[in-house]
Design a protein around this motif. Structure first.
Motif, PDB file in Angstrom:
ATOM      1  N   UNK A 273      18.637 -63.541  20.095  1.00 51.30           N
ATOM      2  CA  UNK A 273      17.208 -63.477  20.569  1.00 51.30           C
ATOM      3  C   UNK A 273      16.598 -62.206  19.445  1.00 51.30           C
ATOM      4  N   UNK A 274      16.887 -60.882  18.107  1.00 50.17           N
ATOM      5  CA  UNK A 274      16.473 -60.498  17.552  1.00 50.17           C
ATOM      6  C   UNK A 274      15.864 -61.323  16.982  1.00 50.17           C
ATOM      7  N   UNK A 275      14.954 -60.615  16.152  1.00 53.16           N
ATOM      8  CA  UNK A 275      13.651 -61.490  15.294  1.00 53.16           C
ATOM      9  C   UNK A 275      12.436 -59.997  15.003  1.00 53.16           C
ATOM     10  N   UNK A 276      12.467 -60.898  13.701  1.00 49.36           N
ATOM     11  CA  UNK A 276      10.918 -60.243  13.074  1.00 49.36           C
ATOM     12  C   UNK A 276       9.592 -60.711  13.870  1.00 49.36           C
ATOM     13  N   UNK A 277       9.110 -60.143  14.480  1.00 54.56           N
ATOM     14  CA  UNK A 277       7.366 -60.858  14.630  1.00 54.56           C
ATOM     15  C   UNK A 277       6.198 -60.294  13.586  1.00 54.56           C
ATOM     16  N   UNK A 278       5.387 -61.323  13.823  1.00 55.24           N
ATOM     17  CA  UNK A 278       4.154 -60.668  13.233  1.00 55.24           C
ATOM     18  C   UNK A 278       3.511 -61.390  13.522  1.00 55.24           C
ATOM     19  N   UNK A 305      16.839 -64.811  14.830  1.00 52.40           N
ATOM     20  CA  UNK A 305      18.517 -65.524  14.511  1.00 52.40           C
ATOM     21  C   UNK A 305      18.303 -66.475  14.902  1.00 52.40           C
ATOM     22  N   UNK A 306      17.976 -67.378  16.394  1.00 55.32           N
ATOM     23  CA  UNK A 306      18.495 -68.476  16.947  1.00 55.32           C
ATOM     24  C   UNK A 306      17.310 -68.773  17.106  1.00 55.32           C
ATOM     25  N   UNK A 307      17.248 -70.040  16.560  1.00 58.00           N
ATOM     26  CA  UNK A 307      16.414 -70.857  15.703  1.00 58.00           C
ATOM     27  C   UNK A 307      15.379 -71.498  17.461  1.00 58.00           C
ATOM     28  N   UNK A 308      15.954 -71.587  17.976  1.00 62.49           N
ATOM     29  CA  UNK A 308      15.006 -71.828  19.834  1.00 62.49           C
ATOM     30  C   UNK A 308      14.638 -71.103  20.173  1.00 62.49           C
ATOM     31  N   UNK A 309      14.190 -70.015  19.530  1.00 58.04           N
ATOM     32  CA  UNK A 309      13.210 -69.389  20.180  1.00 58.04           C
ATOM     33  C   UNK A 309      12.280 -68.174  18.931  1.00 58.04           C
ATOM     34  N   UNK A 310      12.041 -69.553  17.809  1.00 56.76           N
ATOM     35  CA  UNK A 310      10.674 -69.378  16.742  1.00 56.76           C
ATOM     36  C   UNK A 310       9.911 -69.777  18.097  1.00 56.76           C
ATOM     37  N   UNK A 336      -2.449 -68.456  26.034  1.00 55.83           N
ATOM     38  CA  UNK A 336      -2.125 -67.804  25.311  1.00 55.83           C
ATOM     39  C   UNK A 336      -1.488 -68.830  25.332  1.00 55.83           C
ATOM     40  N   UNK A 337      -1.937 -69.630  24.957  1.00 53.06           N
ATOM     41  CA  UNK A 337      -0.639 -71.183  24.575  1.00 53.06           C
ATOM     42  C   UNK A 337       0.188 -70.934  23.593  1.00 53.06           C
ATOM     43  N   UNK A 338       1.476 -70.964  23.920  1.00 52.80           N
ATOM     44  CA  UNK A 338       2.627 -71.353  22.849  1.00 52.80           C
ATOM     45  C   UNK A 338       2.827 -72.423  22.086  1.00 52.80           C
ATOM     46  N   UNK A 339       4.069 -72.580  20.889  1.00 55.04           N
ATOM     47  CA  UNK A 339       4.735 -73.823  21.016  1.00 55.04           C
ATOM     48  C   UNK A 339       5.945 -72.751  19.724  1.00 55.04           C
ATOM     49  N   UNK A 340       6.889 -73.362  20.219  1.00 55.85           N
ATOM     50  CA  UNK A 340       8.369 -73.333  20.223  1.00 55.85           C
ATOM     51  C   UNK A 340       8.548 -74.296  18.473  1.00 55.85           C
ATOM     52  N   UNK A 341       9.506 -73.874  17.339  1.00 54.71           N
ATOM     53  CA  UNK A 341       9.484 -74.878  16.783  1.00 54.71           C
ATOM     54  C   UNK A 341      10.286 -75.694  16.667  1.00 54.71           C
ATOM     55  N   UNK A 342      11.961 -75.096  17.503  1.00 53.95           N
ATOM     56  CA  UNK A 342      12.317 -75.873  17.940  1.00 53.95           C
ATOM     57  C   UNK A 342      13.386 -76.192  18.795  1.00 53.95           C
TER      58      UNK A 342
END
Length: 411
Positions: A273-278, A305-310, A336-342
């Motif tokens: 789940x390590x990520x870069x958040x912008x 790192x895991x696309x599931x958390x993109x 806050x609406x959110x959409x997952x990519x994968x």
């Protein structure tokens, strides 16, 4: 559609606010000081003069009889308005006491939430009395909470009470509008019914500010949080850098553009789940007297790192702060609406066919708190927050009630 909603959001913010206040102080020596009212306590009045300098005047030096006929309230001329939300999250030099933490993200960082990286008690560092203090400020606090659904689960609701014990120290270069300050906070978190959120958290922040012109200001913030987490209750470490530009208009308006680059790092068993958040966003603030209306828009992406958390998410929030006698109350609503990519899940159609669809969430939250002064250096801050999430994945629905009470002391 996003642009349409965003424009409506800003238009609402401008229409909802009214004009500002000017104020005249007459000293016993006969000197008159014209400026913009900022606030007061038992012994002092605080205002910003026409050159933009913040003044703290002892009431014993003021000619109250002359002011009763000469003082007036009128539309503010040209004070420099500093948004209380800096870089979308950080309060600096807020003249009135406030219950909003001086750290990232207004409503989403309730200090007793187990997923919060902030240390309760930051509020003391933004109080009006603290602006009269020295360069070095120390704080201590104790907080209690009740959470109706501490794990934010749709079915297994774990009710928990918690205690947080914290301490903080801050260095700043000046009493008013410091060009630089460094802040360190540490807290011990303990909760019943679960040990998932028990921890010792630390937070370090450094902030630099510079006036580019009479109305334009640049700010930069760096932050490191250990054993904290984001608003998604992801326990881990956070490393953040955030620049911002703030512009002050007439009539006590201020508009701020902010951006941030944030790294999230987790323990080895969940380091996928390590990520870069912008993120990037806007804050619009309107002050009228001691009241304040603040709206925020933020667009955020998360690359893990895991696309599931993109995912990508947007935040819309409105906060209104007002004084009630000697108290300071704040109310905030966010969406806050959110959409997952994968990240997908399976649904079954009427003909028993199973298909995979991308997950989409919508989260609403409401928060109300009040800062109650108890003497010069002690403050009690009760708070209530309601949070709910809906999703096209039925297993991800939840709602939670959070009640907190913080006792903060600083010197």
């Amino acid at each position: 559609m996003k642009t349409k909603w965003f424009l409506c959001f800003l238009i609402f913010s401008f229409v909802a606010a009214t004009s500002g206040f000017a104020f005249t102080v007459i000293l016993k020596t006969g000197k008159r000081i014209d400026g913009t009212w900022l606030g007061e306590d038992e012994s002092r009045i605080q205002l910003r003069d026409q050159e933009g300098t913040v003044l703290s005047i002892r009431k014993e030096l003021i000619d109250l009889k002359s002011m009763s006929t000469a003082s007036r309230v009128q539309q503010s001329s040209a004070p420099k308005v500093i948004p209380s939300v800096v870089m979308g999250s950080l309060e600096i030099n807020k003249p009135e006491s406030s219950s909003t933490p001086q750290a990232i993200a207004p409503a989403e960082n309730q200090s007793l939430q187990p997923g919060n990286s902030n240390v309760p008690g930051d509020v003391s560092l933004s109080s009006e009395k603290q602006t009269f203090g020295k360069h070095l400020v120390f704080g201590a606090n104790i907080s209690s909470s009740y959470d109706s659904n501490i794990n934010h689960d749709s079915e297994d609701l774990v009710r928990s009470t918690g205690m947080v014990y914290g301490a903080s120290v801050r260095f700043r270069t000046s009493k008013h509008r410091p060009s630089f300050y460094l802040d360190y906070q540490i807290a011990k978190h303990e909760y019943t019914q679960t040990d998932v959120w028990d921890r010792v958290s630390q937070n370090i922040q450094a902030i630099y500010r510079r006036d580019l012109s009479k109305r334009l200001e640049f700010l930069a913030r760096g932050e490191i949080a250990f054993s904290g987490s984001s608003e998604d209750r992801e326990r881990g470490d956070i490393y953040l850098f955030s620049p911002a530009l703030s512009y002050s208009f007439e009539n006590s308006y201020a508009l701020q553009l902010f951006a941030a680059h944030r790294l999230k790092r987790f323990e080895e068993d969940i380091n996928n789940r390590n990520s870069t958040n912008r993120y990037i966003g806007l804050v619009l603030e309107k002050r009228f007297g001691r009241h304040q209306l603040e709206t925020l828009y933020r667009y955020e992406t998360n690359d893990a790192i895991d696309p599931r958390y993109d995912y990508w998410t947007t935040t819309y929030s409105v906060q209104y702060t007002l004084p009630i006698r000697k108290l300071r109350s704040s109310f905030e609503v966010s969406f806050k609406p959110r959409k997952y990519e994968s990240r997908t899940f399976e649904i079954e159609l009427d003909d028993d066919t199973e298909i995979e669809v991308l997950r989409e969430d919508k989260k609403w939250s409401f928060e109300a708190d009040v800062a109650i002064p108890i003497g010069d250096h002690l403050r009690l801050i009760p708070c209530y927050e309601y949070e709910t999430r809906t999703s096209n994945d039925p297993d991800k629905h939840y709602h939670a009630h959070l009640f907190t009470s913080r006792l903060v002391y600083w010197w």
